[in-house]
Design a protein around this motif. Structure first.
Motif, PDB file in Angstrom:
ATOM      1  N   TYR A  96      25.488   2.338 -39.381  1.00  0.00           N
ATOM      2  CA  TYR A  96      24.942   1.042 -40.157  1.00  0.00           C
ATOM      3  C   TYR A  96      25.420   0.963 -41.442  1.00  0.00           C
ATOM      4  CZ  TYR A  96      21.975  -2.417 -42.158  1.00  0.00           C
ATOM      5  OH  TYR A  96      21.384  -3.273 -42.829  1.00  0.00           O
ATOM      6  N   SER A 145      28.871   0.398 -41.593  1.00  0.00           N
ATOM      7  CA  SER A 145      29.275  -1.056 -41.339  1.00  0.00           C
ATOM      8  C   SER A 145      28.816  -1.976 -42.350  1.00  0.00           C
ATOM      9  CB  SER A 145      28.574  -1.211 -40.088  1.00  0.00           C
ATOM     10  OG  SER A 145      28.980  -0.577 -38.932  1.00  0.00           O
ATOM     11  N   SER A 202      30.978  -4.781 -45.084  1.00  0.00           N
ATOM     12  CA  SER A 202      30.631  -6.043 -44.347  1.00  0.00           C
ATOM     13  C   SER A 202      30.561  -7.327 -45.671  1.00  0.00           C
ATOM     14  CB  SER A 202      29.565  -6.231 -43.649  1.00  0.00           C
ATOM     15  OG  SER A 202      29.801  -5.367 -42.380  1.00  0.00           O
ATOM     16  N   TRP A 253      27.883  -3.270 -36.076  1.00  0.00           N
ATOM     17  CA  TRP A 253      29.284  -3.338 -36.032  1.00  0.00           C
ATOM     18  C   TRP A 253      29.539  -4.049 -37.552  1.00  0.00           C
ATOM     19  CZ3 TRP A 253      31.015   0.491 -33.517  1.00  0.00           C
ATOM     20  CH2 TRP A 253      30.624   0.516 -32.068  1.00  0.00           C
ATOM     21  N   PRO A 254      30.337  -3.967 -38.182  1.00  0.00           N
ATOM     22  CA  PRO A 254      30.792  -4.819 -39.531  1.00  0.00           C
ATOM     23  C   PRO A 254      31.076  -6.148 -38.966  1.00  0.00           C
ATOM     24  CG  PRO A 254      32.569  -3.067 -38.773  1.00  0.00           C
ATOM     25  CD  PRO A 254      31.413  -2.729 -37.990  1.00  0.00           C
TER      26      PRO A 254
END
Length: 286
Positions: free
Chosen positions: A33, A36, A40, A53-54
């Motif tokens: 996390y 990601s 992001s 997920w990014p």
């Protein structure tokens, strides 16, 4: 009966594997996390839209950190603090633990009791600060390294390890003309690689993650370690330049965590084997 035992054994294996898989997921998720979130879009991270997920991948947070000179100054400070602390801790701890492992040492019991006393009581933060100040160590590397140079817990672990080594090896070395220091360096320490590496790793990790000592003893920004920079971003809510631009604050936090933890994550797999390695394999041959 054997069939029931076999089924029970298989059931145990299945449950054990499932439990380990769940444990791996629980331990791996935070790192996945954080990685990601670090790549992001900042708005999506701040809104909680990034769960695993990014999303809308961007490297702007890493660019801001990599091109900031404060990062590399703090990184170098952390590396040298950790290296000096680890090396000196292993040298001083082994030099103290070896004689304490010998029952013929005069005053051995008193010294051990005094060392154990420090596990329960300490001088306190203010007296320690005053000593560091009087010794002129403020804003120096020694203010970070020396106050926590010896851990009593590590001292006892190393002493117990040295006690388990066979005395025949040391007696043979002494017959060949080796002194106590030569025995320690040439015989004891090569056989003590597992405990030395383990204590060295724990010391390095503690120093790498330490920020409180730097917060107390350091006023010069050029002496700040990486963790102070990370604290300023995570807790104080300021960016790396100390300005008011908070556009990428969320992704900066996670990118800083990745940069700060990556070296330890890379080093650990190479020395993990020493945690379970046999301590006396090949030490004595019949």
């Amino acid at each position: 009966m054997k069939k029931q035992e076999s089924l029970a054994s298989k059931l145990f294996d299945v449950l054990n594997v499932l439990f380990m898989i769940v444990l791996i997921i629980v331990m791996a998720y935070p790192m996945v996390y954080v990685f990601s979130a670090s790549i992001s879009n900042n708005a999506l991270v701040a809104s909680g839209a990034v769960l695993l997920w990014p999303k809308k991948i961007t490297l702007v947070a890493y660019e801001q950190l990599v091109y900031n000179p404060d990062l590399w100054v703090s990184y170098w400070n952390t590396i040298r603090y950790t290296f000096v602390q680890t090396v000196l801790t292993l040298i001083v701890t082994s030099a103290m633990a070896y004689p304490l492992a010998k029952r013929w040492l005069p005053g051995r019991r008193v010294i051990l009791l005094l060392a154990a006393f420090t596990l329960l009581f300490s001088g306190g933060m203010i007296p320690t600060f005053l000593i560091v100040q009087k010794l002129g160590m403020l804003d120096t590397i020694w203010a970070i390294v020396l106050p926590s140079l010896i851990s009593t817990w590590y001292l006892f672990i190393m002493r117990t390890f040295f006690e388990a080594l066979p005395e025949e090896l040391e007696d043979a070395a002494a017959i060949d003309g080796c002194g106590s220091l030569q025995i320690l360096v040439r015989i004891v320490l090569p056989l003590s690689v597992p405990v030395m590496v383990t204590i060295g790793l724990f010391t390095a990790v503690n120093q790498w993650n330490s920020f409180f000592s730097a917060l107390i003893y350091l006023n010069d920004r050029d002496m700040y370690p990486l963790q102070i920079m990370m604290r300023n971003i995570l807790i104080a809510g300021t960016n790396v330049q100390g300005e008011g631009d908070l556009t990428h604050l969320e992704t900066l936090k996670y990118a800083m965590i990745m940069i700060g933890t990556l070296p330890i994550l890379c080093v650990y797999p190479f020395i993990q084997k020493y945690f379970v390695q046999g301590t006396m394999i090949g030490g004595i041959k019949g």
